[in-house]
Write an enzyme that holds these catalytic residues in place. Structure first.
Site, PDB file in Angstrom:
ATOM      1  N   ASP A 159       0.778  -1.232   0.000  1.00 24.01           N
ATOM      2  CA  ASP A 159       0.000   0.000   0.000  1.00 24.01           C
ATOM      3  C   ASP A 159       0.816   1.291   0.000  1.00 24.01           C
ATOM      4  O   ASP A 159       0.665   2.123  -0.889  1.00 24.01           O
ATOM      5  CB  ASP A 159      -0.965  -0.013   1.199  1.00 24.01           C
ATOM      6  N   CYS A 166     -15.793   3.188   0.876  1.00 20.02           N
ATOM      7  CA  CYS A 166     -16.973   2.903   0.038  1.00 20.02           C
ATOM      8  C   CYS A 166     -16.685   1.642  -0.765  1.00 20.02           C
ATOM      9  O   CYS A 166     -15.582   1.462  -1.273  1.00 20.02           O
ATOM     10  CB  CYS A 166     -17.242   4.082  -0.893  1.00 20.02           C
TER      11      CYS A 166
HETATM   12  C1  B12 Z   1      -4.369   6.402  -3.747  1.00 22.42           C
HETATM   13  C2  B12 Z   1      -5.139   5.130  -3.524  1.00 22.42           C
HETATM   14  C3  B12 Z   1      -6.526   5.230  -3.432  1.00 22.42           C
HETATM   15  C4  B12 Z   1      -7.287   6.496  -3.829  1.00 22.42           C
HETATM   16  C5  B12 Z   1      -7.376   6.553  -5.366  1.00 22.42           C
HETATM   17  C6  B12 Z   1      -7.846   5.233  -5.999  1.00 22.42           C
HETATM   18  C7  B12 Z   1      -7.685   5.143  -7.498  1.00 22.42           C
HETATM   19  N1  B12 Z   1      -8.540   4.338  -8.137  1.00 22.42           N
HETATM   20  O1  B12 Z   1      -6.812   5.769  -8.064  1.00 22.42           O
HETATM   21  C8  B12 Z   1      -8.644   6.279  -3.098  1.00 22.42           C
HETATM   22  C9  B12 Z   1      -8.577   6.907  -1.715  1.00 22.42           C
HETATM   23  C10 B12 Z   1      -9.881   6.823  -3.812  1.00 22.42           C
HETATM   24  C11 B12 Z   1      -8.644   4.756  -2.946  1.00 22.42           C
HETATM   25  C12 B12 Z   1      -9.792   4.018  -2.781  1.00 22.42           C
HETATM   26  C13 B12 Z   1      -9.809   2.641  -2.623  1.00 22.42           C
HETATM   27  N2  B12 Z   1      -8.724   1.852  -2.460  1.00 22.42           N
HETATM   28 CO1  B12 Z   1      -6.949   2.427  -2.690  1.00 22.42          CO
HETATM   29  N3  B12 Z   1      -5.075   2.805  -3.041  1.00 22.42           N
HETATM   30  C14 B12 Z   1      -4.466   3.882  -3.395  1.00 22.42           C
HETATM   31  C15 B12 Z   1      -2.969   3.613  -3.583  1.00 22.42           C
HETATM   32  C16 B12 Z   1      -2.220   4.055  -2.315  1.00 22.42           C
HETATM   33  C17 B12 Z   1      -2.351   4.283  -4.822  1.00 22.42           C
HETATM   34  C18 B12 Z   1      -3.218   4.072  -6.097  1.00 22.42           C
HETATM   35  C19 B12 Z   1      -2.820   5.014  -7.201  1.00 22.42           C
HETATM   36  O2  B12 Z   1      -1.637   5.252  -7.434  1.00 22.42           O
HETATM   37  N4  B12 Z   1      -3.838   5.568  -7.880  1.00 22.42           N
HETATM   38  C20 B12 Z   1      -3.630   6.345  -9.085  1.00 22.42           C
HETATM   39  C21 B12 Z   1      -4.222   5.555 -10.243  1.00 22.42           C
HETATM   40  C22 B12 Z   1      -4.041   6.338 -11.546  1.00 22.42           C
HETATM   41  O3  B12 Z   1      -3.450   4.362 -10.258  1.00 22.42           O
HETATM   42  P1  B12 Z   1      -4.089   2.903 -10.075  1.00 22.42           P
HETATM   43  O4  B12 Z   1      -5.414   2.959  -9.444  1.00 22.42           O
HETATM   44  O5  B12 Z   1      -3.066   2.023  -9.463  1.00 22.42           O
HETATM   45  O6  B12 Z   1      -4.288   2.573 -11.599  1.00 22.42           O
HETATM   46  C23 B12 Z   1      -3.209   2.159 -12.465  1.00 22.42           C
HETATM   47  C24 B12 Z   1      -3.586   0.797 -13.039  1.00 22.42           C
HETATM   48  O7  B12 Z   1      -4.980   0.691 -13.049  1.00 22.42           O
HETATM   49  C25 B12 Z   1      -3.041   0.901 -14.434  1.00 22.42           C
HETATM   50  N5  B12 Z   1      -3.836   0.284 -15.483  1.00 22.42           N
HETATM   51  C26 B12 Z   1      -5.045   0.626 -15.934  1.00 22.42           C
HETATM   52  N6  B12 Z   1      -5.394  -0.163 -16.949  1.00 22.42           N
HETATM   53  C27 B12 Z   1      -4.367  -1.012 -17.146  1.00 22.42           C
HETATM   54  C28 B12 Z   1      -4.216  -2.022 -18.056  1.00 22.42           C
HETATM   55  C29 B12 Z   1      -3.013  -2.753 -18.049  1.00 22.42           C
HETATM   56  C30 B12 Z   1      -2.847  -3.820 -19.058  1.00 22.42           C
HETATM   57  C31 B12 Z   1      -1.970  -2.453 -17.114  1.00 22.42           C
HETATM   58  C32 B12 Z   1      -0.699  -3.202 -17.070  1.00 22.42           C
HETATM   59  C33 B12 Z   1      -2.176  -1.409 -16.179  1.00 22.42           C
HETATM   60  C34 B12 Z   1      -3.368  -0.716 -16.221  1.00 22.42           C
HETATM   61  O8  B12 Z   1      -2.965   2.289 -14.770  1.00 22.42           O
HETATM   62  C35 B12 Z   1      -3.182   3.109 -13.664  1.00 22.42           C
HETATM   63  C36 B12 Z   1      -2.070   4.159 -13.624  1.00 22.42           C
HETATM   64  O9  B12 Z   1      -0.816   3.573 -13.478  1.00 22.42           O
HETATM   65  C37 B12 Z   1      -2.958   2.048  -3.766  1.00 22.42           C
HETATM   66  C38 B12 Z   1      -1.699   1.331  -3.255  1.00 22.42           C
HETATM   67  C39 B12 Z   1      -0.555   1.419  -4.266  1.00 22.42           C
HETATM   68  N7  B12 Z   1       0.627   1.640  -3.769  1.00 22.42           N
HETATM   69  O10 B12 Z   1      -0.767   1.262  -5.469  1.00 22.42           O
HETATM   70  C40 B12 Z   1      -4.231   1.627  -2.968  1.00 22.42           C
HETATM   71  C41 B12 Z   1      -5.071   0.470  -3.543  1.00 22.42           C
HETATM   72  C42 B12 Z   1      -5.230   0.698  -5.021  1.00 22.42           C
HETATM   73  N8  B12 Z   1      -6.356   0.655  -2.883  1.00 22.42           N
HETATM   74  C43 B12 Z   1      -6.967  -0.433  -2.575  1.00 22.42           C
HETATM   75  C44 B12 Z   1      -8.256  -0.500  -2.001  1.00 22.42           C
HETATM   76  C45 B12 Z   1      -8.646  -1.818  -1.354  1.00 22.42           C
HETATM   77  C46 B12 Z   1      -9.121   0.605  -2.045  1.00 22.42           C
HETATM   78  C47 B12 Z   1     -10.640   0.640  -1.745  1.00 22.42           C
HETATM   79  C48 B12 Z   1     -11.382  -0.623  -2.134  1.00 22.42           C
HETATM   80  C49 B12 Z   1     -10.858   0.969  -0.245  1.00 22.42           C
HETATM   81  C50 B12 Z   1     -12.315   1.239   0.102  1.00 22.42           C
HETATM   82  N9  B12 Z   1     -13.163   0.235   0.184  1.00 22.42           N
HETATM   83  O11 B12 Z   1     -12.706   2.355   0.328  1.00 22.42           O
HETATM   84  C51 B12 Z   1     -11.078   1.857  -2.595  1.00 22.42           C
HETATM   85  C52 B12 Z   1     -11.453   1.448  -4.034  1.00 22.42           C
HETATM   86  C53 B12 Z   1     -11.926   2.616  -4.857  1.00 22.42           C
HETATM   87  C54 B12 Z   1     -11.577   2.436  -6.338  1.00 22.42           C
HETATM   88  N10 B12 Z   1     -12.544   2.189  -7.173  1.00 22.42           N
HETATM   89  O12 B12 Z   1     -10.371   2.524  -6.668  1.00 22.42           O
HETATM   90  C55 B12 Z   1      -6.150  -1.664  -2.995  1.00 22.42           C
HETATM   91  C56 B12 Z   1      -6.758  -2.219  -4.307  1.00 22.42           C
HETATM   92  C57 B12 Z   1      -6.826  -3.742  -4.408  1.00 22.42           C
HETATM   93  C58 B12 Z   1      -7.479  -4.134  -5.722  1.00 22.42           C
HETATM   94  N11 B12 Z   1      -8.050  -5.328  -5.724  1.00 22.42           N
HETATM   95  O13 B12 Z   1      -7.473  -3.421  -6.696  1.00 22.42           O
HETATM   96  C59 B12 Z   1      -4.702  -1.017  -3.162  1.00 22.42           C
HETATM   97  C60 B12 Z   1      -3.825  -1.680  -4.213  1.00 22.42           C
HETATM   98  C61 B12 Z   1      -4.045  -1.099  -1.759  1.00 22.42           C
HETATM   99  C62 B12 Z   1      -3.501  -2.496  -1.465  1.00 22.42           C
HETATM  100  N12 B12 Z   1      -2.203  -2.625  -1.288  1.00 22.42           N
HETATM  101  O14 B12 Z   1      -4.228  -3.473  -1.417  1.00 22.42           O
HETATM  102  N13 B12 Z   1      -7.381   4.247  -3.043  1.00 22.42           N
HETATM  103  S1  SF4 Z   2     -18.572   3.729  -5.973  1.00 23.20           S
HETATM  104 FE1  SF4 Z   2     -17.721   5.706  -6.559  1.00 23.20          FE
HETATM  105  S2  SF4 Z   2     -17.481   6.756  -4.631  1.00 23.20           S
HETATM  106 FE2  SF4 Z   2     -17.605   4.581  -4.111  1.00 23.20          FE
HETATM  107  S3  SF4 Z   2     -15.480   3.843  -4.111  1.00 23.20           S
HETATM  108 FE3  SF4 Z   2     -16.325   3.481  -6.159  1.00 23.20          FE
HETATM  109  S4  SF4 Z   2     -15.659   5.285  -7.295  1.00 23.20           S
HETATM  110 FE4  SF4 Z   2     -15.477   5.836  -5.131  1.00 23.20          FE
END
Ligand code: B12
Ligand code: SF4
Ligand code: SF4
Length: 365
Positions: free
Chosen positions: A154, A262
């Site tokens: 994380d 959420c």
């Molecule tokens: C900041 C963060 C958040 C933020 C932003 C989330 C977001 N979607 O960006 C907030 C606070 C909203 C959040 C919420 C949640 N989070 Co959070 N969060 C993080 C954190 C610390 C960084 C994520 C990040 O950099 N976001 C920026 C976006 C742009 O990056 P990303 O989501 O990783 O997306 C990348 C990939 O999807 C990739 N991608 C997209 N398409 C494709 C296709 C291919 C082929 C490839 C290779 C890559 C790829 O591109 C994106 C950019 O690099 C990570 C831990 C970590 N170190 O990664 C946990 C993490 C993502 N969170 C996690 C969890 C559990 C949650 C919640 C479920 C918690 C909750 N119940 O409230 C929610 C889920 C909401 C949601 N729909 O994402 C887990 C996810 C596990 C999973 N199965 O996905 C993580 C990995 C923590 C962990 N170690 O378990 N989170």
């Molecule tokens: S349903 Fe919407 S508000 Fe809730 S975690 Fe997913 S993106 Fe965020």
């Protein structure tokens, strides 16, 4: 815990044997330790870096400045850990079979995200998972005495979803979560970084979202602005866990009764319903208890609240953040019973406007 062909799918055995990292006895041992889903990925420039940059440039990270600060280390993992070359990536479930009966210690009626509810991982999941992975790390250190290893979950500057995707643990769904056809998406991602130079030969999981748009349609604040793109500034999870400020008025009704985190975009997902069934996600409806718990949050000192939740996921929001969340739930659920407790915040330096808003909700049907 399951141990089936899915395990082998997530882990290319011939590759494992070739790298000599895992022998059959190691795999059996991991199974006995409860790990059934893991894979390998090389630590290198992320394939999705352009998406990450676009996301930051559009300001979709809101107040989470650390995500911008981590950018260069995420782009080049050697800047973070110069010696590390690969990662063993684990997927660890956070939902218990009896999740409906689980709750955060001291809170049974307020709606919290499943990951934060009472189970071993919920008692600060960072610590709990590191503790669980420690024996794996110890075994690796014994097997490869000249290699270096490091646990991460994380908080490290690693794009964990991309890493897990490349390790074969699932695909990135339209809700942005990593999903596996059998496991769903309600799991943590954790990794053991290693200095071993392992080839990345996993077969990435194909995308199984297809034409489905349930998550995008269900998000009550339209935070999923397009498939796989989340505007954190609209997300309930962001506002109730990460943000230090108060959410804009227009978003508040969408928060419904979510007090911490959420799960909506995951619990509507067919892959989670298939794994867990819909009843797993239901909370008991107990207004009296809800009022009692929210009254405690509003009237207790921040330091006492922080002490109570110090070893749980809720610690992240701090006392003031939980009071902010409580005011929104009280307004949306029209909990008139708490009128006098809410009135006490009308003179608060940070929550006054929100408290006025909450009181105004009582006048609505
Ligand atoms: C900041 C963060 C958040 C933020 C932003 C989330 C977001 N979607 O960006 C907030 C606070 C909203 C959040 C919420 C949640 N989070 Co959070 N969060 C993080 C954190 C610390 C960084 C994520 C990040 O950099 N976001 C920026 C976006 C742009 O990056 P990303 O989501 O990783 O997306 C990348 C990939 O999807 C990739 N991608 C997209 N398409 C494709 C296709 C291919 C082929 C490839 C290779 C890559 C790829 O591109 C994106 C950019 O690099 C990570 C831990 C970590 N170190 O990664 C946990 C993490 C993502 N969170 C996690 C969890 C559990 C949650 C919640 C479920 C918690 C909750 N119940 O409230 C929610 C889920 C909401 C949601 N729909 O994402 C887990 C996810 C596990 C999973 N199965 O996905 C993580 C990995 C923590 C962990 N170690 O378990 N989170
Ligand atoms: S349903 Fe919407 S508000 Fe809730 S975690 Fe997913 S993106 Fe965020
Ligand atoms: S709800 Fe549908 S579109 Fe959204 S992540 Fe699940 S399968 Fe994909």
């Amino acid at each position: 815990m399951r141990f089936d062909k899915h395990f082998y799918k997530a882990n290319d055995r011939s590759h494992m044997e070739q790298s000599e990292l895992w022998r059959q006895s190691d795999l059996e041992w991991l199974k006995s330790e409860g790990f059934t889903r893991f894979g390998l990925a090389r630590l290198e420039r992320p394939l999705s870096l352009a998406m990450y940059d676009e996301w930051l440039n559009e300001g979709l990270h809101g107040e989470m400045d650390y995500l911008a600060r981590h950018r260069d280390q995420k782009a080049d993992p050697k800047l973070f850990e110069a010696r590390m070359r690969s990662a063993l990536v684990f997927s660890i479930d956070y939902v218990a079979e009896d999740a409906a009966t689980k709750s955060v210690p001291h809170l049974t009626a307020v709606r919290t995200a499943l990951y934060a509810r009472s189970q071993p991982e919920a008692a600060d999941y960072h610590v709990a998972i590191k503790r669980r992975l420690q024996p794996v790390l110890n075994r690796l250190e014994l097997q490869f005495p000249s290699a270096q290893f490091r646990l991460a979950i994380d908080t490290a500057p690693v794009l964990e979803r991309e890493l897990a995707q490349r390790a074969g643990l699932g695909w990135v769904g339209k809700n942005t979560c990593l999903i596996d056809r059998k496991a769903g998406s309600l799991f943590f991602i954790a990794e053991i970084l290693s200095s071993l130079d392992l080839a990345d030969v996993q077969m990435p999981a194909p995308d199984h979202c297809g034409t489905c748009t349930r998550c995008l349609d269900a998000c009550p604040t339209q935070a999923l602005i397009s498939p796989r793109k989340l505007d954190a500034r609209r997300c309930i999870s962001y506002w109730t866990i990460e943000a230090k400020t108060v959410p804009p008025e227009e978003l508040r009704p969408g928060f419904q009764d979510w007090f911490f985190g959420c799960d909506i975009c995951q619990t509507v997902c067919p892959w989670n319903i298939k794994r867990w069934g819909e009843s797993t996600f239901k909370m008991k409806n107990d207004r009296e208890e809800l009022v009692r718990e929210l009254r405690w949050i509003l009237t207790e000192t921040n330091s006492k609240i922080e002490k109570t939740f110090q070893h749980t996921a809720l610690a992240r929001a701090r006392g003031r953040g939980l009071k902010r969340n409580a005011l929104i739930v009280i307004g949306n659920s029209r909990l008139h019973e708490l009128k006098s407790e809410v009135e006490a915040f009308v003179a608060d330096s940070k929550l006054a406007e929100l408290a006025e808003w909450t009181l105004n909700q009582f006048n609505k049907a």
